[in-house]
Enzyme design. Structure first.
Site, short mmCIF file in Angstrom:
data_model
loop_
_atom_site.label_atom_id
_atom_site.label_comp_id
_atom_site.label_asym_id
_atom_site.label_seq_id
_atom_site.Cartn_x
_atom_site.Cartn_y
_atom_site.Cartn_z
N GLN A 58 -2.60 2.85 9.74
CA GLN A 58 -1.28 2.88 9.08
C GLN A 58 -0.29 3.72 9.90
O GLN A 58 0.92 3.45 9.88
CB GLN A 58 -1.41 3.46 7.67
CG GLN A 58 -2.09 2.57 6.66
CD GLN A 58 -3.58 2.81 6.58
OE1 GLN A 58 -4.21 3.24 7.56
NE2 GLN A 58 -4.17 2.53 5.44
N ARG B 284 0.84 -1.19 0.00
CA ARG B 284 0.00 0.00 0.00
C ARG B 284 0.89 1.24 0.00
O ARG B 284 2.09 1.15 0.15
CB ARG B 284 -0.95 -0.01 1.21
CG ARG B 284 -0.20 -0.37 2.49
CD ARG B 284 -0.54 0.40 3.69
NE ARG B 284 -0.43 1.82 3.53
CZ ARG B 284 0.71 2.50 3.61
NH1 ARG B 284 1.86 1.89 3.84
NH2 ARG B 284 0.72 3.81 3.46
N GLY B 285 0.21 2.41 -0.18
CA GLY B 285 0.97 3.64 -0.38
C GLY B 285 1.08 3.85 -1.89
O GLY B 285 1.43 2.91 -2.62
N ASP C 152 -2.10 10.77 -2.68
CA ASP C 152 -2.45 9.66 -3.58
C ASP C 152 -2.77 10.14 -4.98
O ASP C 152 -2.61 9.41 -5.95
CB ASP C 152 -3.62 8.86 -3.01
CG ASP C 152 -3.15 8.05 -1.83
OD1 ASP C 152 -3.08 8.58 -0.71
OD2 ASP C 152 -2.77 6.87 -2.03
N ARG D 137 -7.37 -0.87 -7.06
CA ARG D 137 -7.70 0.27 -6.20
C ARG D 137 -7.88 1.52 -7.09
O ARG D 137 -7.13 1.68 -8.05
CB ARG D 137 -6.59 0.55 -5.15
CG ARG D 137 -6.51 -0.55 -4.08
CD ARG D 137 -5.60 -0.14 -2.92
NE ARG D 137 -6.27 0.77 -2.00
CZ ARG D 137 -5.65 1.37 -0.98
NH1 ARG D 137 -4.36 1.16 -0.77
NH2 ARG D 137 -6.32 2.18 -0.17
N LYS E 146 -5.02 10.07 2.49
CA LYS E 146 -5.75 9.25 3.46
C LYS E 146 -6.82 10.04 4.20
O LYS E 146 -6.59 11.19 4.58
CB LYS E 146 -4.72 8.65 4.44
CG LYS E 146 -5.27 7.77 5.53
CD LYS E 146 -6.16 6.65 5.01
CE LYS E 146 -5.49 5.75 4.00
NZ LYS E 146 -6.45 4.84 3.30
#
Ligand code: MRU
Length: 366
Positions: free
Chosen positions: A215, A61-62, A256, A104, A267
């Protein structure tokens, strides 16, 4: 599961979150980030399906790390088996890219990386008579490695620019995880903290736990503690109090997807921090590589926001924490309007003030 590679940094040896093992017929090795900080385990993906699931379930992720993992994931469509001709090579590459793009929706680095893989395939698939299956797969791997290496370099440069910005700070607040786990090595916002440390300026980091998937609590504190950077974990709801008490002089987060006008998706909870920072007269910085910009969309209202499963909120801590059948809303990201962002830090330097003109000029697409 098996032992994985590591990378050397000024502050020690750190494990690689994403690594390709072997030649074009190899495997994608990931740290399973869902198990951290209790277990450091690696998972080897040998099919595009395994990579899709690893991305969707946040094992990797990230934003940058998702793009890198997906680029390598395209190779797994072939699993070392040579395509017989250009048509087959192109058709299977494009199919793998389409499939992985569905894992995603918000982080644009995923689509950016897959587009690069598609372009390589398209270029190779012209002039069928000379088609060489081995060469074609080698070129795909070369491109995925280039995406990985470029990210490493971009993160290091972001660290230099970001650390200069924080030179007058003692405390900085961050949200989610933007370190080596989320990228290829140093990260984005965390790169600024790591680089400050490498240069002898120790910051005290306040890390939001980052509900619902934690996270910040699970990953950011782990990375900072590995590098011996002082970190204090807080609940997301404590940020205003921490600012009022003067414990932080800046907020720095990752991104993102950044629209052409500088509106920034990150986020869930990031927008709230930007509003609070403005109220407390604290600069709010976004650190992101150029691969996180999406200038094809004018503003943040067009950024697709991922909606995730209810259980992440109702059972995220391993047991039910809400009544059965309660209605849940679980957007994984929010959009911070550009006017609340003091500066965006990229590998090229700073964008400030943040607006359409400065963003496009900075990226050289004005
Ligand atoms: O859902 P996640 O954990 O993939 O969300 C990650 C973030 O929001 C990060 O802040 C962002 O990707 C920047 S990573 C350098």
């Amino acid at each position: 599961m098996s032992a994985s590679g590591t990378t050397e940094t000024a502050s020690g040896t750190i494990p690689l979150s994403v690594e390709w093992i072997g030649d074009f017929g190899g495997a994608l090795r990931l740290i399973d980030q869902t198990l951290l900080p209790l277990e450091l385990q690696f998972v080897d993906c040998r099919s595009t399906e395994q990579v899709w699931v690893a991305i969707e379930r946040l094992k990797v992720r990230g934003a940058p790390a998702i793009g890198i993992a997906a680029a390598y994931g395209v190779l797994l469509e072939f699993a070392g088996e040579l395509p017989e001709n250009a048509d087959e090579f192109l058709e299977r590459t494009l199919r793998a890219c389409d499939y992985l793009a569905g894992s995603r929706p918000t982080a644009v680095n995923l689509f950016w990386a897959l587009k690069r893989m598609q372009s390589v395939a398209r270029a190779l698939a012209t002039g069928d008579s000379d088609f060489d299956g081995t060469l074609a797969l080698e070129k795909l791997l070369q491109e995925a490695r280039a995406i990985h290496d470029e990210d490493r370099a971009m993160c290091r440069a972001i660290g230099m620019h970001g650390s200069a910005l924080l030179s007058g700070c003692t405390g900085v607040l961050t949200h989610c995880n933007t370190g080596g786990l989320a990228t290829s090595e140093y990260g984005t916002a965390l790169s600024a903290f790591f680089t400050s440390q490498d240069l002898g300026h120790t910051l005290h980091i306040y890390a939001d736990e980052t509900r619902p998937l934690l996270q910040g609590a699970r990953l950011t504190t782990w990375e900072l503690m590995q590098r011996k950077i002082p970190v204090t974990l807080i609940c997301d709801s404590m940020a205003a109090q921490v600012m009022r008490e003067g414990k932080v002089q800046a907020v720095m987060v990752g991104a993102d997807r950044i629209a052409a006008n500088g509106d920034t998706a990150n986020k869930i909870g990031t927008y709230m921090l930007a509003v609070l920072a403005r109220h407390h007269n604290i600069p709010f910085y976004v650190a992101a590589p150029s691969s996180t910009f999406d200038v094809s969309i004018a503003d943040g209202s067009r950024i697709p926001i991922e909606q995730r499963a209810d259980y992440e909120i109702t059972e995220g801590l391993g047991r039910r924490t809400a009544p059965a059948n309660v209605t849940v809303y679980n957007p994984a990201f929010d959009v911070t309007p550009a006017e609340l962002v003091t500066a965006i830090v990229t590998e090229r330097g700073l964008i400030s003030p943040v607006n359409k003109q400065t963003v496009l000029e900075h990226l050289g697409v004005a």
